[in-house]
Design an enzyme around this catalytic site. Structure first.
Site, PDB file in Angstrom:
ATOM      1  N   TYR A  41      -1.665  22.398   8.651  1.00 54.00           N
ATOM      2  CA  TYR A  41      -1.435  23.815   8.937  1.00 54.00           C
ATOM      3  C   TYR A  41      -2.514  24.419   9.816  1.00 54.00           C
ATOM      4  CZ  TYR A  41       1.674  23.406   4.852  1.00 54.00           C
ATOM      5  OH  TYR A  41       2.626  23.026   3.941  1.00 54.00           O
ATOM      6  N   HIS A  99       0.655  14.177   2.188  1.00 52.76           N
ATOM      7  CA  HIS A  99       1.562  15.183   2.741  1.00 52.76           C
ATOM      8  C   HIS A  99       2.958  14.620   3.036  1.00 52.76           C
ATOM      9  CE1 HIS A  99       1.729  19.091   5.337  1.00 52.76           C
ATOM     10  NE2 HIS A  99       2.824  18.903   4.636  1.00 52.76           N
TER      11      HIS A  99
END
Length: 263
Positions: A41, A99
């Site tokens: 992010y 992730h």
């Protein structure tokens, strides 16, 4: 079973450092206690600044981050997690995720690094994201640390029945990303109908439905204070309304990258 505060605050896409920090600070001031970020992010510094600015002790914040798929080789997991902690301004994270099981992910190489971080206290809990039941079986066999969460896309149009059954059976929390259909909950007639009964928004009903399920924690994204408040203040749905939403027949994925485990 580790209790994960619900709802959490999703921060994907919130890359402006000042806005991200202010969003996190505001969310914590309103009562959020679960903040979700990721190396991908590119906002861990903003998240860390927001936590530092909030009048909430660090030990009361359940902080989660995720290791980038490119960083999933054993030594890269260790090195990149140290970088995450530096950006977040903390000595530990409460939850550390794989992730996506792609790119550098190799279960036998990657997962021992997560055990190392768990054993030394850098990661208070270990988790995965976007894993299928088959990949969960493999990871559970290889890890010494318990898998406490699997973060997946989950909402009324993608109900993840198989993963939800697996999570309930194995005491794993499903952390639901895109829980408000990326802002399109208003487009779902069933959500609109239930919302009218509660003087709520379809977005609030989508969050409420997820929170009404066993072992599910939604992490809606928001930036402005009004939406942060709305996402935190949702009604408790009656069984009949939970059933109306559960009966939606849809398998609509909003996030479906090439190389995802289900493809």
């Amino acid at each position: 079973m580790t209790e994960i505060p619900s709802p959490g605050l999703g921060t994907s896409g919130n890359k402006d450092p000042e806005q991200c920090a202010e969003t996190v600070r505001t969310a914590l001031s309103l009562g959020y206690r679960h903040i979700d970020t990721a190396q991908m992010y590119d906002n861990e510094s903003g998240v860390g600044d927001g936590i530092a600015a909030a009048d909430v002790p660090r030990e009361e914040v359940f902080l989660a981050t995720k290791v980038l798929p490119d960083n999933l080789a054993h030594d890269d997991v260790l090195e990149s997690t140290a970088g995450s902690l530096d950006r977040l301004g903390t000595d530990y994270v409460d939850l550390l995720y794989v992730h996506w099981p792609m790119k550098a992910y190799d279960a036998e190489d990657t997962l021992p690094a997560f055990d190392t971080l768990y054993d030394d206290g850098t990661a208070r809990n270990v988790a995965v994201s976007n894993f299928t039941p088959e990949l969960l079986d493999e990871a559970r066999d290889l890890l010494d640390a318990p898998i406490v969460a699997n973060q997946v896309e989950m909402h009324p149009l993608l109900q993840q029945d198989e993963l939800h059954e697996y999570a309930t059976e194995h005491d794993i929390t499903l952390v639901a990303y895109a829980p408000i259909l990326q802002g399109d909950a208003d487009d779902v007639p069933e959500l609109r109908d239930v919302a009218a009964k509660y003087d709520a928004t379809p977005t609030q009903i989508s969050i409420a439905w997820l929170q009404g399920l066993e072992n599910v924690v939604p992490i809606p994204k928001a930036t402005g204070e009004r939406h942060l408040r709305e996402n935190l203040s949702v009604p408790e749905l009656a069984d009949e309304d939970m059933e109306v939403i559960a009966a939606i027949d849809s398998e609509e994925r909003l996030i479906d990258p090439d190389g995802a485990a289900w493809n």
